[in-house]
Design an enzyme around this catalytic site. Sequence first.
Site, PDB file in Angstrom:
ATOM      1  N   HIS A 307      -3.695 100.881  38.190  1.00  0.00           N
ATOM      2  CA  HIS A 307      -4.414 102.155  38.151  1.00  0.00           C
ATOM      3  C   HIS A 307      -4.571 102.650  39.585  1.00  0.00           C
ATOM      4  CE1 HIS A 307      -7.518 105.134  37.255  1.00  0.00           C
ATOM      5  NE2 HIS A 307      -7.146 105.020  36.001  1.00  0.00           N
ATOM      6  N   ASP A 365      -5.071 102.153  28.672  1.00  0.00           N
ATOM      7  CA  ASP A 365      -3.960 102.274  27.708  1.00  0.00           C
ATOM      8  C   ASP A 365      -3.502 100.938  27.149  1.00  0.00           C
ATOM      9  OD1 ASP A 365      -3.137 104.763  29.909  1.00  0.00           O
ATOM     10  OD2 ASP A 365      -3.475 105.160  27.771  1.00  0.00           O
TER      11      ASP A 365
HETATM   12  C1  SDX Z   1      -3.895 106.490  32.974  1.00  0.00           C
HETATM   13  O1  SDX Z   1      -5.771 108.509  37.054  1.00  0.00           O
HETATM   14  C2  SDX Z   1      -6.417 108.226  35.940  1.00  0.00           C
HETATM   15  O2  SDX Z   1      -7.620 108.192  35.858  1.00  0.00           O
HETATM   16  C3  SDX Z   1      -5.482 107.967  34.762  1.00  0.00           C
HETATM   17  C4  SDX Z   1      -6.147 107.476  33.474  1.00  0.00           C
HETATM   18  C5  SDX Z   1      -7.051 108.526  32.861  1.00  0.00           C
HETATM   19  O3  SDX Z   1      -7.958 108.157  32.095  1.00  0.00           O
HETATM   20  O4  SDX Z   1      -6.768 109.739  33.083  1.00  0.00           O
HETATM   21  O5  SDX Z   1      -6.912 106.306  33.726  1.00  0.00           O
HETATM   22  C6  SDX Z   1      -5.099 107.159  32.412  1.00  0.00           C
HETATM   23  O6  SDX Z   1      -2.958 107.164  33.313  1.00  0.00           O
HETATM   24  C7  SDX Z   1      -3.912 105.003  33.167  1.00  0.00           C
HETATM   25  C8  SDX Z   1      -2.583 104.471  33.810  1.00  0.00           C
HETATM   26  C9  SDX Z   1      -1.544 104.306  32.692  1.00  0.00           C
HETATM   27  N1  SDX Z   1      -0.226 104.021  33.272  1.00  0.00           N
HETATM   28  C10 SDX Z   1       0.352 102.804  33.086  1.00  0.00           C
HETATM   29  O7  SDX Z   1      -0.196 101.841  32.536  1.00  0.00           O
HETATM   30  C11 SDX Z   1       1.788 102.731  33.619  1.00  0.00           C
HETATM   31  C12 SDX Z   1       1.961 101.443  34.451  1.00  0.00           C
HETATM   32  N2  SDX Z   1       1.170 101.622  35.698  1.00  0.00           N
HETATM   33  C13 SDX Z   1       1.870 102.053  36.882  1.00  0.00           C
HETATM   34  O8  SDX Z   1       2.865 103.028  36.640  1.00  0.00           O
HETATM   35  C14 SDX Z   1       0.934 102.337  38.060  1.00  0.00           C
HETATM   36  O9  SDX Z   1       0.076 101.268  38.136  1.00  0.00           O
HETATM   37  C15 SDX Z   1       0.108 103.620  38.088  1.00  0.00           C
HETATM   38  C16 SDX Z   1       0.956 104.832  37.941  1.00  0.00           C
HETATM   39  C17 SDX Z   1      -0.935 103.601  37.020  1.00  0.00           C
HETATM   40  C18 SDX Z   1      -0.592 103.672  39.455  1.00  0.00           C
HETATM   41  O10 SDX Z   1       0.381 103.896  40.415  1.00  0.00           O
HETATM   42  P1  SDX Z   1       0.010 103.920  41.987  1.00  0.00           P
HETATM   43  O11 SDX Z   1      -1.450 103.995  42.203  1.00  0.00           O
HETATM   44  O12 SDX Z   1       0.863 104.951  42.633  1.00  0.00           O
HETATM   45  O13 SDX Z   1       0.406 102.473  42.434  1.00  0.00           O
HETATM   46  P2  SDX Z   1       1.779 102.135  43.101  1.00  0.00           P
HETATM   47  O14 SDX Z   1       2.894 102.694  42.303  1.00  0.00           O
HETATM   48  O15 SDX Z   1       1.703 102.511  44.554  1.00  0.00           O
HETATM   49  O16 SDX Z   1       1.842 100.535  42.958  1.00  0.00           O
HETATM   50  C19 SDX Z   1       1.328  99.671  43.993  1.00  0.00           C
HETATM   51  C20 SDX Z   1       2.160  98.404  43.838  1.00  0.00           C
HETATM   52  C21 SDX Z   1       3.671  98.649  43.887  1.00  0.00           C
HETATM   53  O17 SDX Z   1       4.295  97.464  44.337  1.00  0.00           O
HETATM   54  P3  SDX Z   1       4.656  97.338  45.949  1.00  0.00           P
HETATM   55  O18 SDX Z   1       5.565  98.525  46.271  1.00  0.00           O
HETATM   56  O19 SDX Z   1       3.325  97.377  46.673  1.00  0.00           O
HETATM   57  O20 SDX Z   1       5.369  95.991  46.070  1.00  0.00           O
HETATM   58  O21 SDX Z   1       1.919  97.813  42.556  1.00  0.00           O
HETATM   59  C22 SDX Z   1       3.135  97.831  41.796  1.00  0.00           C
HETATM   60  C23 SDX Z   1       4.057  98.818  42.453  1.00  0.00           C
HETATM   61  O22 SDX Z   1       5.412  98.488  42.201  1.00  0.00           O
HETATM   62  N3  SDX Z   1       2.768  98.213  40.431  1.00  0.00           N
HETATM   63  C24 SDX Z   1       3.240  97.637  39.322  1.00  0.00           C
HETATM   64  C25 SDX Z   1       2.589  98.264  38.258  1.00  0.00           C
HETATM   65  N4  SDX Z   1       1.763  99.211  38.728  1.00  0.00           N
HETATM   66  C26 SDX Z   1       1.883  99.174  40.081  1.00  0.00           C
HETATM   67  N5  SDX Z   1       4.154  96.635  39.142  1.00  0.00           N
HETATM   68  C27 SDX Z   1       4.411  96.282  37.857  1.00  0.00           C
HETATM   69  N6  SDX Z   1       3.810  96.854  36.768  1.00  0.00           N
HETATM   70  C28 SDX Z   1       2.905  97.834  36.933  1.00  0.00           C
HETATM   71  N7  SDX Z   1       2.343  98.405  35.883  1.00  0.00           N
END
Ligand code: SDX
Length: 430
Positions: A307, A365
């Site tokens: 998140h 989710d």
């Molecule tokens: C919602 O914003 C809100 O409030 C949203 C929400 C709401 O109520 O409106 O809460 C609802 O959208 C919840 C989120 C649902 N999405 C998912 O579950 C999809 C999976 N999650 C990821 O896509 C991700 O965690 C996000 C999009 C939710 C957050 O992305 P960020 O903040 O941009 O984090 P990032 O991409 O910079 O990740 C940081 C690191 C990265 O690795 P490094 O480059 O540091 O090595 O964490 C990794 C990412 O690759 N990472 C994950 C991951 N999420 C982040 N690796 C594997 N699986 C994941 N799910």
Amino acid sequence: MSETVTITDNKTGKSLECPVLRGTYGAPVIETKKLYSELGMFTFDPGFVTTAACRSAITYLDGEEGILLHRGYPIEQLAEHSSYLELCYLLLHGELPTQTEFENFRAELNRRNLVHEHLERFYAGYRYDAHPMSILIGVTGALSSYYHEALDINDPEDRILTAHRVIAKMPILAAHCYKHSVGHPFVYSRSDLTYVENFLNMMFSVPCRDFTPNPVAVKALDLLMILHADHEQNASTSTVRLAGSAEANPFACVAAGIVTLWGRAHGGANEAVIRMLEEIDDVKNIPQFIDRAKDKDDPFRLMGFGHRVYKNFDPRAKIIRKACHELLDELEGIDLPMFEIAMELERIALEDNYFIERKLYPNVDFYSGIILKALNIPTSMYTVMFALSRSVGWISQWLEMMDDPDFRIGRPRQLYVGSETREYVPIDKR
Ligand code: SDX
């Protein structure tokens, strides 16, 4: 003495004193509106990780502590004591309603619980197997054509009327998406039912037999609606605000919010979680999916994990996980092996350094799809359910923005990295 932060350009030696603004809770903000006029610079913050775009009094999140408040009330207390319709009143008006206020609010929504009969023709334009979110985007945008004239967004009365229309009509549009997909006749909204009973009736009742919503299902769905209602300046809410800042029709702004929510990185994750759990299929397959989630060359991510704000457990995920347990105990004959897979996946992921280092916890989710599946709501409708619940958050934030003294059109800038100025070359000279 007012609090400031000094930004100094060490190339020119010029400095700018920027005011620091503090809210009720949370990080203070640096007001940088003079940065360009004084230092000739913009801030640079792709994804708005550290950018506060507005003042708001609706929702407060603390990502480190896993705190979520709506108008100051903790989500845990609202989940236990409130209802989605009462939360709608709270988000719109800032206070919990008295009994009379609540009854008047409900009566007002019941006066708005019809949609123009012509709207039904929009559904006919979609194939039966069109994704329900693609339909919801279209028909919600179409609502703007029915209320475009009778809508002065500068008139507070018209604005609150629009909010009531959104809350009353979204469940009708959402349920019609499902009916279209199964070829059943559309069911009218009923004023004698509660909000969730009415929605389930529009979803599942058919002319040839009576339908009585299961009270266990009603309670579980009302909880899910409460937990998805608003969430600060998330991507879809920010979209609604940006569209609204251009003074676009508010129904069209809500349609824009639905578009953004559909992304699998946002609200589309609840459907993606179930598809992922179905693909995992057996607890023994979990390690290979964990490996894929960590592999930078693999676009696969663990849906329902991570998140932008919560770097601790999403408090909503904790509440939903508990509700999953209770629901599956209460609904005889429901055996959802994917719930076992989900809990084992959560256990393994939270022991894995990759997830621990990146503070990737289950989010709202991760478990919500399991409750929806237990309620026989088809997977393709999960993000529609999220949009239905969040529509009150979107329209509440839109109302707040329209009243904001700082209201102006949103227009971010950029860091230009394209070509330098160059002369046009005729095609025969290239
Ligand atoms: C919602 O914003 C809100 O409030 C949203 C929400 C709401 O109520 O409106 O809460 C609802 O959208 C919840 C989120 C649902 N999405 C998912 O579950 C999809 C999976 N999650 C990821 O896509 C991700 O965690 C996000 C999009 C939710 C957050 O992305 P960020 O903040 O941009 O984090 P990032 O991409 O910079 O990740 C940081 C690191 C990265 O690795 P490094 O480059 O540091 O090595 O964490 C990794 C990412 O690759 N990472 C994950 C991951 N999420 C982040 N690796 C594997 N699986 C994941 N799910």
